[in-house]
Design a protein around this motif. Structure first.
Motif, PDB file in Angstrom:
ATOM      1  N   LEU A   1      18.633  48.512  23.339  1.00 34.08           N
ATOM      2  CA  LEU A   1      17.365  47.981  22.827  1.00 34.08           C
ATOM      3  C   LEU A   1      16.394  47.629  23.942  1.00 34.08           C
ATOM      4  CD1 LEU A   1      18.802  45.663  20.042  1.00 34.08           C
ATOM      5  CD2 LEU A   1      17.914  47.990  19.803  1.00 34.08           C
ATOM      6  N   GLY A   2      16.876  47.619  25.171  1.00 34.51           N
ATOM      7  CA  GLY A   2      16.027  47.304  26.308  1.00 34.51           C
ATOM      8  C   GLY A   2      16.825  47.395  27.584  1.00 34.51           C
ATOM      9  N   SER A   3      16.138  47.480  28.711  1.00 35.74           N
ATOM     10  CA  SER A   3      16.815  47.531  30.004  1.00 35.74           C
ATOM     11  C   SER A   3      17.458  46.171  30.297  1.00 35.74           C
ATOM     12  CB  SER A   3      15.816  47.874  31.108  1.00 35.74           C
ATOM     13  OG  SER A   3      15.225  49.140  30.869  1.00 35.74           O
ATOM     14  N   ARG A   4      18.658  46.195  30.855  1.00 36.86           N
ATOM     15  CA  ARG A   4      19.299  44.942  31.234  1.00 36.86           C
ATOM     16  C   ARG A   4      20.441  45.228  32.205  1.00 36.86           C
ATOM     17  NH1 ARG A   4      21.624  42.986  25.318  1.00 36.86           N
ATOM     18  NH2 ARG A   4      22.717  44.906  24.718  1.00 36.86           N
ATOM     19  N   GLN A   5      20.913  44.182  32.832  1.00 42.19           N
ATOM     20  CA  GLN A   5      22.039  44.287  33.749  1.00 42.19           C
ATOM     21  C   GLN A   5      23.329  43.989  32.990  1.00 42.19           C
ATOM     22  OE1 GLN A   5      21.014  41.541  36.946  1.00 42.19           O
ATOM     23  NE2 GLN A   5      20.317  43.276  38.193  1.00 42.19           N
ATOM     24  N   TYR A   6      24.373  44.733  33.351  1.00 38.51           N
ATOM     25  CA  TYR A   6      25.677  44.554  32.718  1.00 38.51           C
ATOM     26  C   TYR A   6      26.743  44.264  33.774  1.00 38.51           C
ATOM     27  CZ  TYR A   6      23.929  46.670  28.359  1.00 38.51           C
ATOM     28  OH  TYR A   6      23.247  46.937  27.204  1.00 38.51           O
ATOM     29  N   ARG A   7      27.768  43.543  33.329  1.00 37.21           N
ATOM     30  CA  ARG A   7      28.998  43.434  34.103  1.00 37.21           C
ATOM     31  C   ARG A   7      30.158  43.311  33.122  1.00 37.21           C
ATOM     32  NH1 ARG A   7      28.973  37.302  36.781  1.00 37.21           N
ATOM     33  NH2 ARG A   7      29.313  36.143  34.822  1.00 37.21           N
ATOM     34  N   ILE A   8      31.327  43.759  33.552  1.00 33.58           N
ATOM     35  CA  ILE A   8      32.539  43.695  32.725  1.00 33.58           C
ATOM     36  C   ILE A   8      33.396  42.549  33.242  1.00 33.58           C
ATOM     37  CG2 ILE A   8      34.539  44.954  31.862  1.00 33.58           C
ATOM     38  CD1 ILE A   8      33.049  47.539  32.814  1.00 33.58           C
ATOM     39  N   VAL A   9      33.807  41.683  32.334  1.00 33.73           N
ATOM     40  CA  VAL A   9      34.627  40.526  32.701  1.00 33.73           C
ATOM     41  C   VAL A   9      35.975  40.634  31.989  1.00 33.73           C
ATOM     42  CG1 VAL A   9      34.832  38.022  32.655  1.00 33.73           C
ATOM     43  CG2 VAL A   9      32.592  39.085  33.039  1.00 33.73           C
ATOM     44  N   VAL A  10      37.038  40.649  32.772  1.00 31.00           N
ATOM     45  CA  VAL A  10      38.395  40.547  32.229  1.00 31.00           C
ATOM     46  C   VAL A  10      38.838  39.113  32.480  1.00 31.00           C
ATOM     47  CG1 VAL A  10      40.760  41.430  32.319  1.00 31.00           C
ATOM     48  CG2 VAL A  10      38.829  42.973  32.775  1.00 31.00           C
ATOM     49  N   PRO A  11      38.831  38.255  31.460  1.00 27.88           N
ATOM     50  CA  PRO A  11      39.114  36.828  31.701  1.00 27.88           C
ATOM     51  C   PRO A  11      40.554  36.595  32.154  1.00 27.88           C
ATOM     52  CG  PRO A  11      38.089  37.193  29.534  1.00 27.88           C
ATOM     53  CD  PRO A  11      38.515  38.533  30.052  1.00 27.88           C
ATOM     54  N   ASP A  12      40.772  35.498  32.861  1.00 28.42           N
ATOM     55  CA  ASP A  12      42.146  35.042  33.084  1.00 28.42           C
ATOM     56  C   ASP A  12      42.824  34.959  31.726  1.00 28.42           C
ATOM     57  OD1 ASP A  12      41.504  34.786  35.744  1.00 28.42           O
ATOM     58  OD2 ASP A  12      41.282  32.613  35.696  1.00 28.42           O
ATOM     59  N   PHE A  13      44.120  35.275  31.699  1.00 31.98           N
ATOM     60  CA  PHE A  13      44.788  35.408  30.409  1.00 31.98           C
ATOM     61  C   PHE A  13      46.181  34.810  30.483  1.00 31.98           C
ATOM     62  CE2 PHE A  13      46.814  38.323  27.126  1.00 31.98           C
ATOM     63  CZ  PHE A  13      46.215  37.700  26.055  1.00 31.98           C
ATOM     64  N   PHE A  14      46.485  33.916  29.548  1.00 30.97           N
ATOM     65  CA  PHE A  14      47.825  33.329  29.445  1.00 30.97           C
ATOM     66  C   PHE A  14      48.442  33.742  28.121  1.00 30.97           C
ATOM     67  CE2 PHE A  14      50.406  29.830  27.651  1.00 30.97           C
ATOM     68  CZ  PHE A  14      51.477  29.890  28.536  1.00 30.97           C
TER      69      PHE A  14
ATOM     70  N   HIS B   1      52.724  35.015  26.405  1.00 26.27           N
ATOM     71  CA  HIS B   1      54.159  34.775  26.527  1.00 26.27           C
ATOM     72  C   HIS B   1      54.717  35.276  27.863  1.00 26.27           C
ATOM     73  CE1 HIS B   1      55.329  39.032  25.923  1.00 26.27           C
ATOM     74  NE2 HIS B   1      54.219  39.073  25.214  1.00 26.27           N
ATOM     75  N   GLU B   2      54.036  36.206  28.525  1.00 24.10           N
ATOM     76  CA  GLU B   2      54.498  36.699  29.825  1.00 24.10           C
ATOM     77  C   GLU B   2      54.211  35.729  30.957  1.00 24.10           C
ATOM     78  OE1 GLU B   2      54.520  41.222  30.668  1.00 24.10           O
ATOM     79  OE2 GLU B   2      52.563  40.738  29.819  1.00 24.10           O
ATOM     80  N   GLY B   3      53.173  34.932  30.794  1.00 25.90           N
ATOM     81  CA  GLY B   3      52.756  34.045  31.860  1.00 25.90           C
ATOM     82  C   GLY B   3      51.259  34.138  32.051  1.00 25.90           C
ATOM     83  N   PHE B   4      50.831  34.006  33.304  1.00 24.23           N
ATOM     84  CA  PHE B   4      49.398  33.977  33.613  1.00 24.23           C
ATOM     85  C   PHE B   4      48.997  35.244  34.353  1.00 24.23           C
ATOM     86  CE2 PHE B   4      45.965  33.083  36.599  1.00 24.23           C
ATOM     87  CZ  PHE B   4      44.996  32.596  35.738  1.00 24.23           C
ATOM     88  N   GLY B   5      47.880  35.830  33.940  1.00 25.06           N
ATOM     89  CA  GLY B   5      47.335  36.992  34.622  1.00 25.06           C
ATOM     90  C   GLY B   5      45.918  36.717  35.081  1.00 25.06           C
ATOM     91  N   TYR B   6      45.688  36.886  36.375  1.00 24.46           N
ATOM     92  CA  TYR B   6      44.326  36.737  36.903  1.00 24.46           C
ATOM     93  C   TYR B   6      43.401  37.776  36.272  1.00 24.46           C
ATOM     94  CZ  TYR B   6      45.078  33.386  40.707  1.00 24.46           C
ATOM     95  OH  TYR B   6      45.304  32.248  41.427  1.00 24.46           O
ATOM     96  N   GLY B   7      42.140  37.408  36.114  1.00 20.37           N
ATOM     97  CA  GLY B   7      41.157  38.318  35.560  1.00 20.37           C
ATOM     98  C   GLY B   7      40.383  39.062  36.642  1.00 20.37           C
TER      99      GLY B   7
END
Length: 451
Positions: free
Chosen positions: A323-336, A338-344
């Motif tokens: 719908l218009g020009s804009r800046q994008y970025r992809i964020v993979v959040p930190d995630f907890f 049953h396996e444990g913690f994964g950095y994003g």
């Protein structure tokens, strides 16, 4: 670091101990000790009043006392569904008392709901000569398992872990060895460089939260240990992992009203051991949340425009409308989970220019020399903006006429004065529509044939 040889869930550890003791304990398995016929009889009455109690403040020794007729030598052991402990012997002149290490019972009868101390009249050489005098049953249950609630980084390489104790039902409430209700002690140990090699990273505490700093990394594992008088209970092994980009594709431009297709692939890198020295390598993971953020300019705040989850091999796709020009970025959040913690992860910032869709044509693409012809232009979005009709002169595009568009459309009528085929196009400069910026765009090339 200290080598931990019992690193496994309690249920598995107890099965392992059972198998290991199958041979060594077979000679005195419950419910009754097998006594050689030539050496053991039941001519003597069984000891009575067998009691058990803690012998020391640290709860490492169990004091066994009993009564008997006269002064007799005695054989002391335990009885449980897993068998008996190592026998102990007293002489006829010794007191009717012996201290048994709790660690021995924790090894031979771990996690049992009903263990009894059995006292016989007898000797090591001659066997038993009486029935067993039995204590009241008591349990040898480990402390409650720590159930991990959350893992979160609080600084570079530093983690906050929260947990709660599992609910444990006492099978023998009020048994002679039950201790007053006190909070269990917990300790965090982490594995870093070698298989099954764990180091204390957070000291013992009665709290249900602790912070620790990783020794090495970036991938490793840890567990919360619960201590009580009978030994150690282990939480499920928790992982600290990190993600890597395989690819992250954000287009530099997209047409207004179409979808801006953004794709990527991530890998979860986990600790692996062979056994021996440990390393990090990509491994599969559960679907991972992925968020697409956008902003109008570098001075604007980021906001979320879409989200999805990765597939079984880490691929994802998000397609917001253009719908218009804009800046994008992809964020993979930190995630907890049953396996444990994964950095994003956070991708690079890419500006995606929104281009208006521009089409041009002649209402009649053929004409005679000197005839009037009309060039038509239409754009999406339907903005009222200027445009320029351009003509190809054989070497470059030349501006021919300024044409104003009204609600996305405009016309220009002129006299055909150049015989043959001549190419034209419309140029629409950058503009703003509904508060959103669009970049410049040219229409398709269209031809007028004049005879």
């Amino acid at each position: 670091m200290k080598q931990i040889n019992r690193w496994q869930p309690s249920s598995l550890r107890r099965l392992t101990v059972t198998a290991a003791l199958a041979v060594t304990l077979s000679a005195f398995a419950v419910p009754a000790l097998v006594v050689p016929a030539h050496a053991a009889t039941t001519a003597d009455p069984a000891p009575t009043g067998v009691t058990v109690a803690w012998a020391d403040a640290a709860h490492t020794l169990i004091r066994v006392t009993w009564k008997e007729t006269g002064s007799q030598p005695n054989v002391i052991t335990s009885q449980s569904p897993l068998g008996g402990s190592e026998k102990r012997y007293t002489t006829a002149t010794a007191p009717n008392q012996v201290d048994v290490p709790a660690a021995g019972l924790a090894t031979t009868a771990p996690g049992q709901a009903a263990v009894r101390i059995a006292v016989f009249v007898g000797t090591e050489a001659g066997g038993t000569t009486s029935p067993a005098g039995l204590s009241a049953p008591f349990d040898t249950l480990d402390g409650p398992k720590a159930l991990i609630d959350s893992i979160a980084p609080v600084a570079a390489g530093k983690f906050l872990v929260k947990w709660h104790p599992a609910v444990v039902t006492d099978p023998n409430p009020g048994d002679p060895l039950d201790l007053p209700a006190v909070a269990p002690q917990y300790e965090i140990r982490a594995n870093y460089n070698n298989f099954n090699d764990y180091a204390v990273v957070a000291p013992k505490t009665t709290a249900t939260t602790a912070t620790f700093t990783q020794l090495t990394g970036p991938s490793f594992r840890f567990s919360v240990f619960t201590y009580n008088e009978w030994g150690i209970q282990y939480s499920d092994t928790q992982r600290i992992d990190y993600e890597k980009w395989v690819r992250a594709l954000i287009p530099a431009a997209a047409d207004y009203g179409t979808l801006t297709t953004i794709t990527g692939t991530i890998e979860r890198w986990k600790q692996a051991c062979d056994p021996g020295p440990c390393w990090s390598m990509p491994m599969s993971e559960d679907p991972r949340p992925v968020v697409l953020q956008a902003r109008a300019t570098t001075a604007s705040a980021w906001y979320t425009v879409g989200s999805t989850k990765t597939d079984a091999v880490g691929n994802f796709k998000i397609s917001p409308p253009t719908l218009g020009s804009r800046q994008y970025r992809i964020v993979v959040p930190d995630f907890f989970n049953h396996e444990g913690f994964g950095y994003g992860l956070v991708s690079n910032t890419v500006t995606t220019a929104a281009r208006p869709r521009v089409s041009g044509r002649f209402l009649d693409p053929t004409a005679g020399y000197g005839q009037k012809v009309t060039a038509h232009v239409a754009i999406a979005p339907p903005a009222s903006v200027p445009s320029t009709l351009q003509r190809w002169d054989g070497t470059a595009w030349r501006n021919l006429k300024y044409v104003q568009l009204t609600k996305g459309a405009g016309n220009y009528t002129f006299t055909a004065t150049q015989r043959g085929r001549v190419a034209y196009r419309f140029l629409v400069p950058a503009f703003t529509y509904a508060g959103r910026s669009l970049t410049w765009q040219v229409s398709n090339t269209f031809v007028l044939t004049t005879s």
